[in-house]
Scaffold this motif. Structure first.
Motif, PDB file in Angstrom:
ATOM      1  N   LEU A  82       0.804  -1.257  -0.012  1.00 25.57           N
ATOM      2  CA  LEU A  82      -0.024  -0.164  -0.045  1.00 25.57           C
ATOM      3  C   LEU A  82       0.679   1.236  -0.220  1.00 25.57           C
ATOM      4  O   LEU A  82       0.717   2.280  -0.920  1.00 25.57           O
ATOM      5  CB  LEU A  82      -0.788  -0.056   1.322  1.00 25.57           C
ATOM      6  CG  LEU A  82      -1.606   1.454   1.465  1.00 25.57           C
ATOM      7  CD1 LEU A  82      -2.752   1.482   0.470  1.00 25.57           C
ATOM      8  CD2 LEU A  82      -2.253   1.221   2.995  1.00 25.57           C
ATOM      9  N   GLY A  83       1.863   1.507   0.753  1.00 24.19           N
ATOM     10  CA  GLY A  83       2.764   2.394   0.921  1.00 24.19           C
ATOM     11  C   GLY A  83       3.531   2.597  -0.248  1.00 24.19           C
ATOM     12  O   GLY A  83       3.539   3.965  -0.754  1.00 24.19           O
ATOM     13  N   ASP A  84       4.264   1.424  -1.072  1.00 19.30           N
ATOM     14  CA  ASP A  84       4.586   1.790  -2.316  1.00 19.30           C
ATOM     15  C   ASP A  84       3.539   2.499  -3.422  1.00 19.30           C
ATOM     16  O   ASP A  84       4.038   2.997  -4.325  1.00 19.30           O
ATOM     17  CB  ASP A  84       5.204   0.405  -2.806  1.00 19.30           C
ATOM     18  CG  ASP A  84       6.584   0.814  -3.619  1.00 19.30           C
ATOM     19  OD1 ASP A  84       7.182   2.029  -3.310  1.00 19.30           O
ATOM     20  OD2 ASP A  84       7.135  -0.027  -4.179  1.00 19.30           O
ATOM     21  N   THR A 287       9.463  -5.641   2.155  1.00 20.87           N
ATOM     22  CA  THR A 287       8.593  -4.536   1.549  1.00 20.87           C
ATOM     23  C   THR A 287       8.862  -4.721   0.118  1.00 20.87           C
ATOM     24  O   THR A 287       9.920  -5.527  -0.198  1.00 20.87           O
ATOM     25  CB  THR A 287       9.468  -3.155   2.015  1.00 20.87           C
ATOM     26  OG1 THR A 287      10.687  -3.174   1.450  1.00 20.87           O
ATOM     27  CG2 THR A 287       9.303  -3.114   3.569  1.00 20.87           C
ATOM     28  N   PRO A 288       8.252  -4.176  -0.918  1.00 26.60           N
ATOM     29  CA  PRO A 288       8.635  -4.179  -2.281  1.00 26.60           C
ATOM     30  C   PRO A 288       9.861  -3.873  -2.473  1.00 26.60           C
ATOM     31  O   PRO A 288      10.398  -2.812  -1.847  1.00 26.60           O
ATOM     32  CB  PRO A 288       7.507  -3.229  -2.693  1.00 26.60           C
ATOM     33  CG  PRO A 288       6.443  -3.290  -1.917  1.00 26.60           C
ATOM     34  CD  PRO A 288       7.199  -3.279  -0.773  1.00 26.60           C
ATOM     35  N   LEU A 289      10.432  -4.197  -3.633  1.00 24.81           N
ATOM     36  CA  LEU A 289      11.887  -4.020  -4.207  1.00 24.81           C
ATOM     37  C   LEU A 289      11.786  -2.432  -4.557  1.00 24.81           C
ATOM     38  O   LEU A 289      10.602  -1.745  -4.931  1.00 24.81           O
ATOM     39  CB  LEU A 289      12.271  -4.727  -5.154  1.00 24.81           C
ATOM     40  CG  LEU A 289      12.634  -6.161  -4.940  1.00 24.81           C
ATOM     41  CD1 LEU A 289      12.627  -7.054  -6.062  1.00 24.81           C
ATOM     42  CD2 LEU A 289      14.259  -6.121  -4.464  1.00 24.81           C
ATOM     43  N   ARG A 332      15.132  11.261  -6.731  1.00 30.74           N
ATOM     44  CA  ARG A 332      15.198   9.806  -5.659  1.00 30.74           C
ATOM     45  C   ARG A 332      13.750   9.742  -5.349  1.00 30.74           C
ATOM     46  O   ARG A 332      12.984  10.404  -4.689  1.00 30.74           O
ATOM     47  CB  ARG A 332      15.961  10.297  -4.454  1.00 30.74           C
ATOM     48  CG  ARG A 332      16.168   8.677  -3.849  1.00 30.74           C
ATOM     49  CD  ARG A 332      17.451   8.968  -2.851  1.00 30.74           C
ATOM     50  NE  ARG A 332      17.219   9.855  -1.749  1.00 30.74           N
ATOM     51  CZ  ARG A 332      16.647   9.773  -0.656  1.00 30.74           C
ATOM     52  NH1 ARG A 332      16.444   8.716  -0.230  1.00 30.74           N
ATOM     53  NH2 ARG A 332      16.662  10.702   0.174  1.00 30.74           N
ATOM     54  N   ARG A 333      13.436   8.358  -5.724  1.00 36.07           N
ATOM     55  CA  ARG A 333      11.913   7.653  -5.404  1.00 36.07           C
ATOM     56  C   ARG A 333      11.810   7.811  -4.097  1.00 36.07           C
ATOM     57  O   ARG A 333      12.849   7.567  -3.147  1.00 36.07           O
ATOM     58  CB  ARG A 333      11.859   6.508  -6.326  1.00 36.07           C
ATOM     59  CG  ARG A 333      12.081   5.412  -5.703  1.00 36.07           C
ATOM     60  CD  ARG A 333      11.794   4.209  -6.618  1.00 36.07           C
ATOM     61  NE  ARG A 333      10.293   3.824  -6.754  1.00 36.07           N
ATOM     62  CZ  ARG A 333       9.489   3.497  -6.039  1.00 36.07           C
ATOM     63  NH1 ARG A 333       9.865   2.853  -4.941  1.00 36.07           N
ATOM     64  NH2 ARG A 333       8.144   3.335  -6.400  1.00 36.07           N
ATOM     65  N   ASN A 334      10.599   7.626  -3.424  1.00 38.15           N
ATOM     66  CA  ASN A 334      10.360   7.443  -2.048  1.00 38.15           C
ATOM     67  C   ASN A 334      10.369   6.004  -1.702  1.00 38.15           C
ATOM     68  O   ASN A 334       9.105   5.517  -1.723  1.00 38.15           O
ATOM     69  CB  ASN A 334       8.878   8.321  -1.785  1.00 38.15           C
ATOM     70  CG  ASN A 334       8.610   8.365  -0.494  1.00 38.15           C
ATOM     71  OD1 ASN A 334       9.244   7.642   0.524  1.00 38.15           O
ATOM     72  ND2 ASN A 334       7.499   9.210  -0.116  1.00 38.15           N
ATOM     73  N   ASP A 335      11.297   5.790  -1.285  1.00 39.40           N
ATOM     74  CA  ASP A 335      11.657   4.199  -0.861  1.00 39.40           C
ATOM     75  C   ASP A 335      11.204   3.997   0.552  1.00 39.40           C
ATOM     76  O   ASP A 335      10.975   2.873   1.252  1.00 39.40           O
ATOM     77  CB  ASP A 335      13.006   3.810  -0.955  1.00 39.40           C
ATOM     78  CG  ASP A 335      13.270   3.537  -2.676  1.00 39.40           C
ATOM     79  OD1 ASP A 335      12.224   2.996  -3.401  1.00 39.40           O
ATOM     80  OD2 ASP A 335      14.254   3.639  -2.877  1.00 39.40           O
TER      81      ASP A 335
END
Ligand SMILES: *Cc1c(COP(=O)(O)O)cnc(C)c1O
Length: 463
Positions: A82-84, A287-289, A332-335
Motif C-alpha cells: 500500500l505504501g509503495d 517490503t517491495p523492491l 530519488r524515489r520515495n523508498d
C-alpha cells in the motif's frame, strides 16, 4: 486515471487468482519471448492494449506466492505494498523539503529509529540507496574520504586496500572497481567452517599490507552472507579495525533486520562499534523492491562525501530537511514510505514477529531435513538459508527441472566444495505447512522423474 485504476484492480484480482491456482508460472523460454508475447513497440497504438498487458502480467514470474523460495526476498506484505502504491501516486522526489514535504519526516523517522536501535550516537545519520550494492558503495566512499579528505578533489593516488570475507557479496569487488580502488586491491579473508570471517586472518592480512607500504582503509563484515546466512563476528573485527584506524562497515543487506528481534539481535552483537551499517528492508522485512538503508555514526562523513551545492535545487529550508545533501542520487524515489506504512501499522513488535517467523520456518525446514535420511544438510542453526541436497541429485539440475516444470522456484549455491539447494525462508507470510509442502512437492517430483535423476546421479559419481 479512473479508468486505469479500475484496470489495475481488475488485473490485481486476476493475478491473485492465478497466484492461488498456479503459484509458479510456466516459464516462457527466453528465445521464444518475443513470439509468445506482444512486447514489440510500434508506430501505431496497440488496439488490444488491455489484453496485451494482462498477458504480460500473467506470464511474469510470481514472487509473492508460497512456492517462491528462489531469492532473498518474497511474499507480498499488504501494508508495505500500500505504501509503495501511494509513493507512485504521489510521485515526490526526496531531494528537498519543498518537493517532498512530510515524506522527508517519514524517511528521517525511520533512519533515526534504526540509528537509535543499534546504539549509534547523536552524531549519526543515514539515507536510502537504490539497493544493498549501492549502500555498500556509499559506505566505501565515506571510508575512502575519511581515510584522506583530499581524495574527493584529487582522486585516489595511494594503494588503498579493502578487506572482506570470501563469502561476502560480489558488490564489494565491483564497488572497489567503480571507486578507482581496483579489484586487485580487495583481500578475501578466510572463513571458518560456518562461513564466518576469521578475525586473526584479517589481522595478518592487514599487517602484511602495512609492511608492504599499502593503505588498509575499509573492512566489510557481513550480517547474513548471501549463501549460508552466516554472521561475521563484529566485536573482534571492530577491535582490529580500531587498532589500525580502519573503517568498519557491516553489510546487513540480507539479515541486518535481526536488529528488530530481541531473540536474534545477538547475531549482530557489537553493531554499535561499526562505522556504518546497511540493511535491505526489501529482504527480511518483506517490503517491495527496493528499500535499502545505510546509516553511519559519522554524519560528518555522509555530508562530506555526498553533498554538493546546487543553487537551482536547494532553495528553501535547512540542509537537515533537504535530503539530497546526503544522497547518491539527485531525483530519488520515495523508498521510505512503504517501510513506514508497514512499521507504523504493525509497530516494532510486529517487525520483530516477521523476523522471528522466518527463523521459525527455517527451523521447521532444518528439522525436516535432519529427520529424513535422503537429505544431506549443509547449513547451520540460526540461518534462514536452509541448504541441502536430496538423494545426491546435483542441485543445479534439480532446481532447473523444478523451475522448467513450474513446480517450485528455488535456487542453488555453494560453500567450499559443495553445491546444494538453498531454501530461503524469507517470506514471513508462509506457514509451517507451506514449508512442509515444499518438501512434499520436491519429493513427488523426483519420484515422478526417477529415471532422469538416477542417470544424473550416476553420471556425477563417475566424474
Ligand atoms: C542482497 C545482498 C546485497 C545486494 O543488495 P541489492 O539490493 O541486491 O543490491 C549485498 N550484500 C548482501 C550480503 C546481500 O545479501
Amino acid at each position: 486515471m479512473k479508468h486505469e485504476l479500475e484496470l489495475f484492480n481488475k488485473l490485481a484480482h486476476k493475478l491473485f487468482e492465478a497466484e492461488n491456482t498456479n503459484p509458479v508460472t510456466k516459464p516462457l523460454p527466453a528465445v521464444e519471448l518475443f513470439e509468445q508475447l506482444d512486447i514489440k513497440l510500434h508506430n501505431q497504438p496497440d488496439a488490444n492494449f488491455e489484453e496485451t498487458i494482462e498477458k504480460l502480467v500473467l506470464n511474469t514470474p510470481r514472487t509473492a506466492t508460497r512456492l517462491f523460495f528462489n531469492q532473498l526476498f518474497g511474499g507480498r506484505n499488504p501494508k508495505a505494498t500500500l505504501g509503495d502504491l501511494l509513493a507512485v501516486l504521489l510521485n515526490n522526489s526526496m531531494y528537498t523539503y519543498k518537493v517532498a514535504g512530510p515524506q522527508v519526516g517519514v524517511e528521517k523517522e525511520i533512519l533515526h529509529n534504526i540509528c537509535e536501535m543499534i546504539g549509534y550516537p547523536e552524531t549519526s545519520d543515514g539515507t536510502f540507496a537504490p539497493g544493498g550494492s549501492m549502500s555498500n558503495f556509499m559506505a566505501m566512499v565515506m571510508a575512502r574520504d575519511a581515510f584522506k579528505e583530499n581524495i574527493r578533489t584529487e582522486g585516489v593516488q595511494d594503494k588503498l586496500i579493502v578487506y572482506t570475507s570470501a563469502e561476502s557479496h560480489y558488490s564489494i569487488p565491483k564497488n572497489a572497481a567503480l571507486m578507482g580502488v581496483g579489484r586487485e586491491q580487495v583481500r578475501y579473508v578466510a572463513t571458518d567452517a560456518f562461513g564466518k570471517m576469521i578475525p586473526e586472518a584479517l589481522d595478518i592480512l592487514i599487517k602484511k599490507d602495512i609492511e608492504d607500504g599499502n593503505h588498509p582503509f575499509f573492512v566489510n563484515a557481513t550480517a547474513g552472507t548471501t549463501v549460508l546466512g552466516a554472521f561475521d563476528p563484529i566485536e573482534p573485527l571492530s577491535e582490529i579495525c580500531k587498532k589500525h584506524s580502519i573503517w568498519l562497515h557491516v553489510d546487513g543487506a540480507y539479515c541486518g533486520s535481526v536488529i528488530f528481534s530481541t531473540t536474534y539481535k545477538h547475531l549482530v552483537k557489537g553493531l554499535e562499534l561499526s562505522d556504518s551499517f546497511s540493511v535491505n528492508a526489501h529482504k527480511m522485512m518483506g517490503t517491495p523492491l527496493t528499500c535499502s538503508i545505510i546509516v553511519t555514526q559519522h554524519k560528518k562523513h555522509l555530508n562530506n562525501s555526498f553533498s554538493n551545492d546546487a543553487a537551482y535545487l536547494y532553495q528553501t529550508d535547512g540542509d537537515d530537511y533537504n535530503l539530497g545533501k546526503t544522497s547518491i542520487q539527485c531525483g530519488r524515489r520515495n523508498d521510505a514510505l512503504k517501510f513506514w506504512t508497514l512499521w507504523k501499522s504493525v509497530g516494532t513488535i510486529g517487525l520483530e514477529k516477521i523476523v522471528d517467523q522466518q527463523f521459525q520456518l527455517a527451523e521447521v525446514a532444518l528439522e525436516y531435513i535432519k529427520d529424513h535420511d535422503d537429505y544431506t544438510v549443509y547449513s547451520f542453526d540460526k540461518s534462514i538459508s536452509v541448504c541441502f541436497n536430496y538423494k545426491n541429485i546435483p542441485a543445479q539440475h534439480l532446481c532447473t527441472a523444478l523451475y522448467e516444470h513450474a513446480e517450485l522456484m528455488v535456487g542453488y549455491g555453494s560453500f567450499q566444495e559443495n553445491e546444494f539447494v538453498r531454501l530461503v525462508t524469507i517470506n514471513a507470510g508462509n506457514s509451517k505447512e507451506d514449508i512442509l509442502n515444499f518438501f512434499t512437492i520436491l519429493e513427488r517430483f523426483v519420484e515422478e522423474n526417477e529415471e532422469v535423476f538416477a542417470e544424473l546421479v550416476s553420471e556425477e559419481q563417475q566424474m
